[in-house]
Every structure is written in structure tokens, then in C-alpha cells.
Design an enzyme around this catalytic site. Structure first.
Site, PDB file in Angstrom:
ATOM      1  N   LYS A   1      87.038  62.962 -72.703  1.00 37.20           N
ATOM      2  CA  LYS A   1      88.267  62.408 -73.283  1.00 37.20           C
ATOM      3  C   LYS A   1      89.259  62.026 -72.183  1.00 37.20           C
ATOM      4  O   LYS A   1      89.102  62.467 -71.030  1.00 37.20           O
ATOM      5  CB  LYS A   1      88.884  63.438 -74.227  1.00 37.20           C
TER       6      LYS A   1
ATOM      7  N   TYR B   1     115.945  57.635 -52.767  1.00 36.73           N
ATOM      8  CA  TYR B   1     116.919  57.591 -53.856  1.00 36.73           C
ATOM      9  C   TYR B   1     117.857  58.788 -53.827  1.00 36.73           C
ATOM     10  O   TYR B   1     117.424  59.912 -53.564  1.00 36.73           O
ATOM     11  CB  TYR B   1     116.202  57.575 -55.212  1.00 36.73           C
TER      12      TYR B   1
HETATM   13  C1  PLP Z   1      89.264  69.310 -73.883  1.00 40.07           C
HETATM   14  C2  PLP Z   1      88.373  70.125 -74.683  1.00 40.07           C
HETATM   15  C3  PLP Z   1      87.253  70.734 -74.100  1.00 40.07           C
HETATM   16  C4  PLP Z   1      87.017  70.762 -72.608  1.00 40.07           C
HETATM   17  O1  PLP Z   1      87.918  71.668 -72.010  1.00 40.07           O
HETATM   18  P1  PLP Z   1      87.912  72.027 -70.452  1.00 40.07           P
HETATM   19  O2  PLP Z   1      88.922  73.101 -70.338  1.00 40.07           O
HETATM   20  O3  PLP Z   1      88.328  70.794 -69.731  1.00 40.07           O
HETATM   21  O4  PLP Z   1      86.552  72.449 -70.084  1.00 40.07           O
HETATM   22  C5  PLP Z   1      86.358  71.373 -74.953  1.00 40.07           C
HETATM   23  N1  PLP Z   1      86.575  71.435 -76.287  1.00 40.07           N
HETATM   24  C6  PLP Z   1      87.654  70.887 -76.870  1.00 40.07           C
HETATM   25  C7  PLP Z   1      87.847  71.000 -78.340  1.00 40.07           C
HETATM   26  C8  PLP Z   1      88.598  70.231 -76.094  1.00 40.07           C
HETATM   27  O5  PLP Z   1      89.684  69.719 -76.675  1.00 40.07           O
END
Ligand code: PLP
Length: 373
Positions: A44, A266
Site C-alpha cells: 500500500k 527563512y
Molecule cells: C500496513 C498493514 C500491514 C503491514 O504492516 P507493517 O507494519 O508495515 O509490516 C499489515 N496488515 C495491515 C492490515 C496493514 O494495514
């Protein structure tokens, strides 16, 4: 322009991603969980900023056949990258505007509530070969997933359940980084109890940190993200099998010598107290450099790496530029030299910015050229 920078010089920052190490991280995690458990990949948010298409293809090449994204739009990108033999679950579930993406790309929704279940059952009613789906049981995080009450409605409604064509049941851990937290066991027990009421395998509950809680948390599938991308996931990093894969580089655009009293950046938040040599590099908060790395009256907060030395950030991080103190480097940097702003020190760098390694990666901007090695 400078005589030193050469014809390939660009002012654009670069994120160098080592795909071999991504593959190695995948293999290491697979080795850790053993053959009985499949390692799926959380890709994701554009694979945590590293680029979902290239990361997806790389992981597919390593043997990964199940991918998790947050939205259907992300799913389409991964589908186009990995081909039709992979399974892609959309964690945030189905929604009316996304249905054509789901059907057009054979994306499987994660059904998170009884409302999503009704909606998906209705949406797929007249669809010839609707995608399978996953059920997310809430076991205590109170974010997404079926509550106890809703879950009762699901298990007692055979017709609805069959319509959903469920091929995966999952939950998510709230406190996995802390292996001393009693909440992990509570969630595990609840997951065992609830999932046993559905005639479906595989089951999954572990993200990267969950993997390190041990065998009991592995089931038939695990869903790491950050561990594939070299980020540490637990409070005990000594046990982790991942290596850094990403390095955010910014080119030196100009070198400037400051005298006592000269102001920098800045709001003139930095005032030189002595003679200083400063390198202005081409990356700023629009590229994901945290503004919280700006120096304060008390001193520097954020650092970069130049000539293998840690150099402090001076003054305010701005949109496209950051100033580095290069006074104490052996050689004066040259135009076009690369400073590393994110790399092997992701965890301490995150702490300095009062954030987490995940956010540093996902904030890397679209202006940054992704380079895969
Ligand atoms: C993002 C996510 C993961 C992966 O998590 P990590 O901590 O990056 O390994 C797994 N399951 C769900 C439901 C998630 O939202």
C-alpha cells in the site's frame, strides 16, 4: 553549472532503491516463518513510497503471490505490474465508486463490516465471476474489522456468507512491536476463537512486528510491509532480519561561506557564530525532508550524510532546499556531489523528527526520481 558536475547533473533528488535487498528481505522473512506459512506483501501507499510497480514485480520474482493495498486504485497499479496470477486484496474494502476497478482488475475486497458485506453482496449479484473476498475480524484495535455483534450477523447468515466467496480471514495487531504487551495474546486468542467459526483458510494476523512474536502468530500467511523495505518494526531491532533498501539523495547546488553574524534561510532562524561552510542541497519538505529537522536555538536536529560523515542541517528546511554544515569535512564538497538525507539511520532520523520510519518513507515526494539498482 560547475566544471565538476558533468553532463548528467540534475537538480532533482533521487531515491535509490536496492531491489536485490528487497528480495533478500522477503527471503529472510520467508525463512523466519518457514514453509508452512506464506509471506504476502503489504504494498500500500506506493509500496511505502518506494514504487508499487517495481517493488511488486520484484517481490513476485521472489515468489510472492499475495499483495495487500489500501485502495482499489493502488490495486490496479499492482495488478498491471504483477500480472493475473497474483492475488490482490484491498484493505479498505469496497465502495460504490471503486466497483469498476475491483471487477476490471480482479481485486479482492477485504470486507471490514456488515455494511460492507451487504454492499458487496449486492454489488456482485449480477456479476458473472465476481472476485473472492477476505473477512477482517476486529480483535481489539477498534479500527477496521467486524465487531463481535456484526460478526454474529455474518456467521448466522449463511446466504450472505456464501455470496461473499470468502477465501481469507484476517485480523490486525495493535501492539505487535512490544512483545511484552499482554494485548497481543488477547488479540490472538480472540482471533483463534472467532476465525474458527468460519470454514476458511488461510488465516493471517501478523504484520512485520507480528512475525517476531513467534510461531503462534504466523498461521498460514503473514503480511509484512516495513520489514520488506528495510525499516525496523519492533522494539528489539537486534532480532530483525531486514536490511535497509532505500537511500534519499540530494545534489549539492551551491557552497556558501558564512561569517559570524550571517543569517541563513527563512526567518533567519540560524545565525553563524563563526566562519562556516554551508552546502545547499536540492531537496526539501516537498520531497519528504521533515521540517522538524530544522535546527533550533539549542542546536541541530536533523542530519545528512556527506563523504560518509554525518553533517548537521542548519536553519529551516524549506520546500526545495536544505542547508548542511560542511565546515568540518576533509574536502570541500563540489557542485553535483550527493548528500544522503535518508538511508541507514531511518529509525534515529525518525526519532529526531518526532515521527516514525513509516512516515519518513511514505512522505518521499513524487518529485523524487526513483532509481532502482
Ligand atoms: C500496513 C498493514 C500491514 C503491514 O504492516 P507493517 O507494519 O508495515 O509490516 C499489515 N496488515 C495491515 C492490515 C496493514 O494495514
Amino acid at each position: 553549472m560547475s566544471a565538476h558536475s558533468g553532463p548528467s547533473f540534475s537538480t532533482r533528488p533521487v531515491l535509490r532503491v536496492n531491489l536485490k535487498t528487497v528480495k533478500q528481505n522477503y527471503n529472510n522473512l520467508q525463512g523466519l516463518v518457514g514453509k508452512k506459512t506464506k509471506v504476502a506483501a503489504s504494498v500500500k501507499a506506493d509500496a511505502y513510497g518506494l514504487g508499487a510497480a517495481r517493488i511488486g514485480r520484484t517481490l513476485y520474482g521472489a515468489g510472492c503471490r499475495t499483495f495487500f493495498v489500501a485502495t482499489a486504485g493502488e490495486g490496479k497499479i499492482v495488478r498491471e505490474a504483477v500480472g493475473e496470477n497474483a492475488t490482490i486484496y484491498v484493505l479498505n474494502g469496497p465502495a460504490p465508486r471503486d466497483l469498476t476497478l475491483f471487477f476490471g482488475n480482479q481485486l479482492k475486497p477485504v470486507i471490514n463490516s456488515i455494511l460492507q458485506a451487504y454492499a458487496w453482496a449486492e454489488a456482485t449479484e449480477n456479476v458473472k465471476r465476481p472476485p473472492f473476498s477476505a473477512i477482517h475480524i476486529d480483535t481489539g484495535m477498534n479500527r477496521l474489522g467486524f465487531s463481535d455483534e456484526e460478526f454474529e450477523k455474518l456467521v448466522t447468515n449463511k446466504k450472505l456468507f456464501e455470496r461473499l466467496k470468502v477465501d481469507h480471514v484476517m485480523s490486525h495487531l495493535a501492539c505487535a512491536p512490544d512483545n511484552k504487551s499482554a494485548y497481543n495474546k488477547e488479540q490472538l486468542q480472540k482471533f483463534r476463537k472467532q476465525s474458527s467459526r468460519l470454514p476458511v483458510l488461510p488465516l493471517s494476523i501478523a504484520n512485520t512486528a507480528g512475525i517476531y512474536l513467534g510461531d503462534a502468530y504466523h498461521f498460514q500467511m503473514v503480511r509484512p510491509g516495513i520489514g520488506l523495505y528495510g525499516g525496523m518494526a519492533t522494539d528489539n531491532i537486534g532480532q530483525e532480519v531486514s536490511e535497509p533498501v532505500a537511500s534519499l539523495m540530494a545534489p549539492v547546488l551551491q557552497i556558501r561561506d558564512l561569517q559570524p553574524g550571517d543569517k541563513l534561510g527563512y526567518n533567519s532562524t540560524f545565525v553563524a557564530q563563526k566562519n562556516l561552510s554551508v552546502a545547499i542541497v536540492g531537496a526539501g519538505y516537498a520531497d519528504g525532508i521533515p521540517v522538524n529537522w530544522s535546527s533550533t536555538e539549542k542546536g541541530p536536529i536533523g542530519h545528512a550524510t556527506l563523504q560518509k560523515k554525518r553533517v548537521p542541517i542548519l536553519g529551516r528546511v524549506s520546500m526545495d532546499l536544505t542547508a548542511l554544515d560542511v565546515t568540518y569535512l576533509k574536502k570541500k564538497p563540489r557542485i553535483g556531489d550527493w548528500a544522503e538525507l535518508l538511508g541507514d539511520n531511518l529509525e534515529s532520523d525518525a526519532k529526531a523528527a518526532q515521527t516514525i520510519n513509516y512516515e519518513l518513507l511514505t512522505n518521499i515526494g513524487s518529485r523524487v526520481r526513483r532509481e532502482y539498482v
